[in-house]
Motif scaffolding. Structure first.
Motif: not given
Ligand SMILES: [Zn+2]
Length: 257
Positions: A92-96, A101-107, A126-129
């Motif tokens: 799980i995590g965040l990947d920009y 474009s859907y960072s709020e949904k990712q959060k 956790i995956h982050t990029r």
């Protein structure tokens, strides 16, 4: 040693998964954790874990795989979370990097899955990029103060590394790209205490240098581990022993029969 991150459900492995797992066992990789990325791969991972003793799984929704999903999909986690072989929520995590474009949904997906982990006392992978500071901001919430986490395939800077090292519940791991000549984080590694490190391949991605552009597989973990132990000036056997203990402490359900 434990490969804490290998995506063995991808089609890259469909013809020879038994051989792949045998080669890993022969190379001393006694356990492997398959992180899932969506509902379909959760079910595929479960099937593989039922077939092979050495396989454990993490269940979760990867930030790059949720763009078109409804948040209610997450309910599937509750269905499987108490299975013996489910050792974590992930990845799980965040990947920009691929799409911000859907960072709020990712959060939103990230937070709900963190809440699920807290509720069931499970660690997270956790995956982050291009998103690690947003991830830290979310994780600093007091509801997550006891949450245990692996930052897989670390790609942050010195400050990010310090944030991880200063949290007693956080672990870090690197992939096979660590063996490439142009590996950007190489200078960060020497200061990392071995009791904060986990081992992973991220198969089929990021193979160590001898297998560049080929499929990665868990047995290749030894190449990355050897290189890491050299950079850290540690005996290989000590590196192996400590990182295995770290994985068994974080993913405590690995120890259940
Ligand atoms: Zn992964």
């Amino acid at each position: 040693m434990i490969d804490t991150h290998c995506h063995l459900y991808y089609k890259d492995f469909k013809d020879d998964i038994e051989e792949v797992i045998d080669r890993a066992l022969n190379a001393g990789i006694e356990k492997m954790i398959i992180p899932s990325v969506d509902s379909e791969t959760i079910e595929q991972s479960l099937k593989i874990s039922e077939k092979f003793n050495s396989i454990y799984i993490a269940i979760g929704f990867h930030p790059s795989d949720i763009k078109n999903l409804n948040i209610s999909e997450i309910n599937i986690l509750e269905q499987y979370i108490n299975y013996d072989k489910v050792v974590a929520i992930g990845e799980i995590g965040l990947d920009y990097y691929w799409d911000s474009s859907y960072s709020e949904k990712q959060k939103e997906f990230f937070k709900i899955q963190l809440d699920t982990a807290v509720k069931h006392d499970l660690p997270v992978i956790i995956h982050t990029r291009k998103s690690i500071s947003d991830a830290f901001r979310i994780l600093s919430g007091k509801e997550y103060k006891d949450l245990k986490a692996q930052f897989h395939c670390f790609s942050g800077d010195t400050n990010d590394l310090q944030t991880i090292l200063s949290n007693k519940n956080f672990f870090i791991s690197f992939c096979g790209n660590l063996t490439y000549k142009n590996f950007r984080q190489a200078t960060l590694i020497p200061g990392i205490p071995v009791n904060k490190l986990l081992t992973e391949t991220d198969s089929p991605f990021l193979p160590p240098a001898p297998f560049f552009r080929k499929r990665n597989e868990p047995s290749y973990l030894t190449y990355t581990a050897k290189r890491l132990s050299e950079i850290l000036s540690l005996e290989y056997s000590e590196f192996e022993k400590t990182t295995t203990q770290n994985a068994e402490a974080l993913f405590y359900k690995l120890n259940k029969k």
